[in-house]
Design an enzyme around this catalytic site. Structure first.
Site, PDB file in Angstrom:
ATOM      1  N   GLN A  51       0.822  -1.219   0.000  1.00 46.34           N
ATOM      2  CA  GLN A  51       0.000   0.000   0.000  1.00 46.34           C
ATOM      3  C   GLN A  51       0.856   1.268   0.000  1.00 46.34           C
ATOM      4  O   GLN A  51       0.354   2.349  -0.302  1.00 46.34           O
ATOM      5  CB  GLN A  51      -0.920   0.023   1.224  1.00 46.34           C
ATOM      6  CG  GLN A  51      -2.048  -0.998   1.149  1.00 46.34           C
ATOM      7  CD  GLN A  51      -2.930  -0.911   2.374  1.00 46.34           C
ATOM      8  OE1 GLN A  51      -2.633  -1.498   3.397  1.00 46.34           O
ATOM      9  NE2 GLN A  51      -4.021  -0.161   2.282  1.00 46.34           N
ATOM     10  N   CYS A  94     -11.053   0.378   3.274  1.00 45.82           N
ATOM     11  CA  CYS A  94      -9.613   0.219   3.052  1.00 45.82           C
ATOM     12  C   CYS A  94      -9.022   1.577   2.708  1.00 45.82           C
ATOM     13  O   CYS A  94      -9.616   2.338   1.946  1.00 45.82           O
ATOM     14  CB  CYS A  94      -9.393  -0.752   1.892  1.00 45.82           C
ATOM     15  SG  CYS A  94      -7.670  -0.965   1.444  1.00 45.82           S
ATOM     16  N   LEU A  95      -7.850   1.865   3.265  1.00 43.73           N
ATOM     17  CA  LEU A  95      -7.194   3.142   2.990  1.00 43.73           C
ATOM     18  C   LEU A  95      -6.855   3.280   1.504  1.00 43.73           C
ATOM     19  O   LEU A  95      -6.708   4.384   1.004  1.00 43.73           O
ATOM     20  CB  LEU A  95      -5.910   3.266   3.823  1.00 43.73           C
ATOM     21  CG  LEU A  95      -6.110   3.299   5.343  1.00 43.73           C
ATOM     22  CD1 LEU A  95      -4.775   3.197   6.056  1.00 43.73           C
ATOM     23  CD2 LEU A  95      -6.842   4.565   5.767  1.00 43.73           C
ATOM     24  N   GLU A 137      -5.421  -7.763   5.405  1.00 40.63           N
ATOM     25  CA  GLU A 137      -4.036  -7.330   5.145  1.00 40.63           C
ATOM     26  C   GLU A 137      -3.234  -8.394   4.387  1.00 40.63           C
ATOM     27  O   GLU A 137      -2.422  -8.063   3.514  1.00 40.63           O
ATOM     28  CB  GLU A 137      -3.330  -6.967   6.459  1.00 40.63           C
ATOM     29  CG  GLU A 137      -3.981  -5.817   7.253  1.00 40.63           C
ATOM     30  CD  GLU A 137      -4.177  -4.542   6.446  1.00 40.63           C
ATOM     31  OE1 GLU A 137      -3.402  -4.286   5.516  1.00 40.63           O
ATOM     32  OE2 GLU A 137      -5.135  -3.801   6.750  1.00 40.63           O
ATOM     33  N   HIS A 140      -3.854  -8.137   0.831  1.00 43.07           N
ATOM     34  CA  HIS A 140      -3.050  -7.085   0.184  1.00 43.07           C
ATOM     35  C   HIS A 140      -1.722  -7.664  -0.299  1.00 43.07           C
ATOM     36  O   HIS A 140      -1.282  -7.391  -1.417  1.00 43.07           O
ATOM     37  CB  HIS A 140      -2.737  -5.955   1.180  1.00 43.07           C
ATOM     38  CG  HIS A 140      -3.793  -4.894   1.243  1.00 43.07           C
ATOM     39  ND1 HIS A 140      -4.189  -4.150   0.157  1.00 43.07           N
ATOM     40  CD2 HIS A 140      -4.527  -4.424   2.282  1.00 43.07           C
ATOM     41  CE1 HIS A 140      -5.129  -3.279   0.532  1.00 43.07           C
ATOM     42  NE2 HIS A 140      -5.354  -3.431   1.822  1.00 43.07           N
TER      43      HIS A 140
HETATM   44 ZN    ZN Z   1      -6.759  -2.418   2.901  1.00 42.95          ZN
END
Ligand code: ZN
Length: 170
Positions: A51, A94-95, A137, A140
């Site tokens: 991310q 989610c960011l 996570e 991701h």
């Molecule tokens: Zn996320």
């Protein structure tokens, strides 16, 4: 404190499979510190290295509530050892997926093995919210976003809205 830029959908690094680390050096320690600062600042409950543009198997998490003391969890090379058959469906955000929330079905319980920053073995047996955050996570690190786990129509609607918002920004 150094804040990192959190990359958002559809940035291609979010689709990359993160590579395992073969050890922790000063640069990785610094990255983890910056990821932790960035997570708290966002604020978020978890951040995966891809991310912030680094496709390596590093997670930072903290699911403690605002009233509780900080409880940062760093996991290097996380591996899912066990996933319960029992699932539950709850809303996620989610960011890296701005302006969206959706319900996602996840296992209720998970066991994750990995290493901590000192290279020591780590095993986490989690239920409920922590189990959900761990699954989100770890996805991701496998190049997957939670919008890959929702209905196709819902996802397409979000993708259209996001592309439109990005086009208007230019
Ligand atoms: Zn996320």
């Amino acid at each position: 404190m150094a804040l990192l830029e959190i990359l958002a959908f559809p940035h291609p690094v979010l689709k990359e499979k993160a590579k395992p680390l073969d050890g922790v050096n000063a640069a990785i320690e610094k990255l983890v510190q910056n990821m932790t600062d960035t997570m708290y600042h966002a604020p978020g409950v978890g951040l995966a290295a891809n991310q912030v543009g680094v496709p390596k198997q590093i997670l930072v998490l903290d699911v403690s509530s605002a009233e509780e003391a900080k409880n940062t969890l760093v996991i290097i090379n996380p591996q899912i050892i066990e996933l319960s058959k029992e699932t539950e469906t709850t809303e996620e955000a989610c960011l890296s997926v701005p302006d969206f929330r959706a319900e996602v079905e996840r296992a209720v319980r998970i066991v994750v093995a990995g290493k901590d920053l000192n290279g020591e073995d780590l095993e986490i047996d989690a239920e409920g919210f922590l189990a959900r955050v761990l699954q989100h996570e770890i996805d991701h690190l496998n190049g997957m976003l939670y919008i890959d786990r929702i209905g196709k129509l819902k996802r397409q609607r979000y993708v259209r809205r996001r592309k439109k918002a990005l086009a208007e920004k230019k």
